[in-house]
Design a protein around this motif. Structure first.
Motif: not given
Length: 345
Positions: A131, A136, A270, A276-277, A299
């Motif tokens: 990430f 991703d 998420l 962010r992830g 994510r």
């Protein structure tokens, strides 16, 4: 002379948990004087937290046993082993083994804590970089055969250098320290949370706090790694209220046990884009159902509870730990990794 008996019950139905032939040979070749080893050949359904339904072969061998090497303890096994005094679980997670029957027994219980730390920390590092560096995004674009730099160069894309991140590790034990050492070496500042901070600051951390300070340090967790054991006190440890304290753009990693993290709160974070992830190796329900939202979430990076897999080196560490403890038990010395039944690990 009556021989002291060790029962080795490691023929798991899961291939990666099955005792390798070389390890069985090493146990036999290095048996201390006065001991005999009963190697169980029947497969059993072995789980991370304990072995279900011991085989008839195990139940026939265990009554004369002083020591047992397997994947945890169950009440039927304890009931069949009146002479059992020491049991070692090859697994680090032993929650299901801590039963009233075990508490009432005289059995000293040790586990494999620490032997999985290195591969688990490698998995955490890889998942975080997935990430941090936008891999991703790259995977999705590659699957669609699209050449597009915009998601990477857009200021809102979340692409940063790893050294910009502050790391919070919930569970600053062997696994947590291995994680912190890797991330610290790459420029991150790492804070740990552990049950007994007075024990000191493990390698890789600049600061360690107790559970009572968790809310204080969560806003510092740009990368928050959950590596604590599952106990009554840690279940839903990262709940909705605490999840909301994480900074915008945070990455959540869970390599401990699924129930430590509130699924709904994580999913909401998420979906809203605030997080962010998430790197998830463990889940509240395993195997992960086919209709789980985690599978297709853009994510989320899913691995099927394999962060500790290292086919040879984990077994090398695990057998070395067991053999040292067996020697210590035979000599009446203090054992490594004695489980605190009240703490749950």
């Amino acid at each position: 002379m009556t021989m002291r008996r060790l029962v080795v019950d490691m023929q798991s139905s899961a291939p990666h948990m099955r005792l390798p032939a070389w390890a069985a040979d090493e146990i036999t070749a290095n048996t201390p004087d006065g001991w005999e080893v009963a190697h169980i050949a029947t497969q059993s359904r072995s789980l991370g937290n304990g072995t279900n339904e011991p085989s008839a072969e195990t139940l026939a061998a265990i009554p004369a046993a002083e020591a047992y090497f397997g994947y945890g303890l169950t009440p039927p096994l304890l009931a069949a082993a009146p002479g059992l005094r020491w049991a070692h679980s090859a697994s680090a997670g032993i929650g299901e083994s801590i039963t009233p029957e075990l508490r009432e027994s005289r059995v000293v219980f040790t586990n494999g804590a620490g032997i999985y730390a290195e591969p688990m920390a490698d998995t955490v590092l890889g998942g975080v970089l997935h990430f941090v560096r936008g891999l991703d995004l790259a995977v999705r674009l590659q699957a669609a055969s699209i050449w597009d730099r915009h998601p990477f160069v857009d200021n809102n894309g979340g692409i940063r250098e790893l050294s910009e991140y502050r790391v919070l590790v919930i569970g600053a034990g062997g696994i947590g320290s291995a994680v912190a050492q890797r991330l610290q070496a790459l420029g991150c500042t790492c804070i740990g949370v552990r049950r007994r901070p007075a024990l000191g600051i493990p390698a890789g951390f600049t600061r360690v706090v107790g559970p009572d300070a968790l809310e204080e340090v969560l806003p510092l967790g740009d990368i928050t790694v959950v590596a604590a054991p599952l106990t009554d006190g840690t279940r839903s440890l990262l709940d909705g209220g605490r999840m909301a304290l994480l900074p915008a753009g945070a990455i959540v990693v869970n390599v401990a046990r699924g129930p430590l993290v509130d699924d709904a709160a994580l999913l909401e974070g998420l979906e809203s884009g605030r997080l962010r992830g998430a790197v998830l190796d463990v889940f509240s329900t395993e195997p992960l159902p086919a209709d789980s939202p985690w599978w297709q979430h853009p994510r989320v990076l899913v691995t099927p509870h394999v962060s500790g897999v290292s086919p040879r080196r984990t077994w090398q560490r695990g057998i070395a730990l067991f053999m040292d403890n067996w020697r210590r038990w035979s000599a009446g010395e203090r054992l490594h990794n004695v489980v605190d039944l009240d703490a749950g690990y």
